[in-house]
Design an enzyme around this catalytic site. Structure first.
Site, PDB file in Angstrom:
ATOM      1  N   ASP A  60       0.860  -1.188   0.000  1.00  0.00           N
ATOM      2  CA  ASP A  60       0.000   0.000   0.000  1.00  0.00           C
ATOM      3  C   ASP A  60       0.891   1.231   0.000  1.00  0.00           C
ATOM      4  OD1 ASP A  60      -2.308   1.434  -0.156  1.00  0.00           O
ATOM      5  OD2 ASP A  60      -3.156   0.762   1.735  1.00  0.00           O
ATOM      6  N   ASP A  61       0.280   2.390  -0.321  1.00  0.00           N
ATOM      7  CA  ASP A  61       1.081   3.613  -0.308  1.00  0.00           C
ATOM      8  C   ASP A  61       1.383   4.058   1.110  1.00  0.00           C
ATOM      9  OD1 ASP A  61      -1.585   4.278   0.107  1.00  0.00           O
ATOM     10  OD2 ASP A  61      -1.662   5.870  -1.400  1.00  0.00           O
ATOM     11  N   ASP A  94      -2.199   4.875   7.909  1.00  0.00           N
ATOM     12  CA  ASP A  94      -2.509   6.063   8.719  1.00  0.00           C
ATOM     13  C   ASP A  94      -3.079   5.573  10.057  1.00  0.00           C
ATOM     14  OD1 ASP A  94      -3.767   8.306   9.868  1.00  0.00           O
ATOM     15  OD2 ASP A  94      -4.024   9.276   7.948  1.00  0.00           O
TER      16      ASP A  94
END
Ligand SMILES: O=P(O)(O)OC[C@H]1O[C@H](OP(=O)(O)OP(=O)(O)O)[C@H](O)[C@@H]1O
Ligand SMILES: Nc1nc2[nH]cnc2c(=O)[nH]1
Ligand SMILES: [Mg+2]
Length: 160
Positions: free
Chosen positions: A91-92, A95
């Site tokens: 994934d980028d 959070d």
């Protein structure tokens, strides 16, 4: 709520993805990669090239739905990955960690890697490249465009 922004350029993203790939060499070889759509797709493509990995699947998680506020739902499974054995999830960023947690539950044997990690999501990822403060919103290159900014001198002329 984010109070700061961190802009990531295409060049920086490419460098960070290559650095992640270099770290991942020691964890492989991998049978395949699962990209978490949509943000994970471009990092996954760069890493797949570096690791010479040609089997790519996607998993799609929607974490915000106006009707079911906050309840994450999986809209596409990564069927090719089974329980995740031998697979790499990309994934980028992490959070809150909600997306990563759900995907890890579905593919418990896979290695999870991302480019950027905020403190709340950091424990959920196996590997990341750069830590970002929790109050900072990462602006990815696909979310931004160069913008004309008037020169300082022209602003002072306007005021005069
Ligand atoms: O750790 P979390 O709090 O779950 O946040 C991280 C996720 O949020 C973003 O995706 P988003 O759901 O915005 O969708 P997108 O990838 O399609 O932009 C990002 O690409 C991560 O997948
Ligand atoms: N673009 C972007 N998407 C996110 N989703 C959750 N956190 C972030 C962030 O910092 N930037
Ligand atoms: Mg995403």
């Amino acid at each position: 709520m984010a109070t700061n922004y961190a802009t990531v350029t295409w060049d920086q993203l490419h460098r960070d993805a290559r650095q992640l790939a270099s770290t991942l060499m020691a964890r492989g070889p991998f049978r395949g990669i699962v990209a978490i759509t949509r943000g994970g797709m471009i990092p996954a493509a760069i890493i797949a090239r570096e690791l010479d990995c040609r089997l790519i699947d996607t998993i799609s998680v929607v974490t915000y739905d106006e009707e079911k506020m906050g309840e994450p739902s999986v809209v596409k499974n990564a069927d090719a990955a089974g329980d995740g054995e031998g697979f790499l999830i990309i994934d980028d960023l992490v959070d809150s960690g909600v997306t990563a947690q759900l995907v890890r539950k579905m593919l418990p044997k896979a290695v999870f890697a991302c480019l950027y990690a905020k403190p709340a999501g950091r424990p959920i990822t196996d590997i990341f490249v750069v830590e970002v403060p929790q109050d900072t919103w990462v602006l990815f290159p696909w979310d931004t465009a160069p913008l004309f900014i008037p020169p300082l001198a022209s602003k002072s002329v306007e005021k005069a």
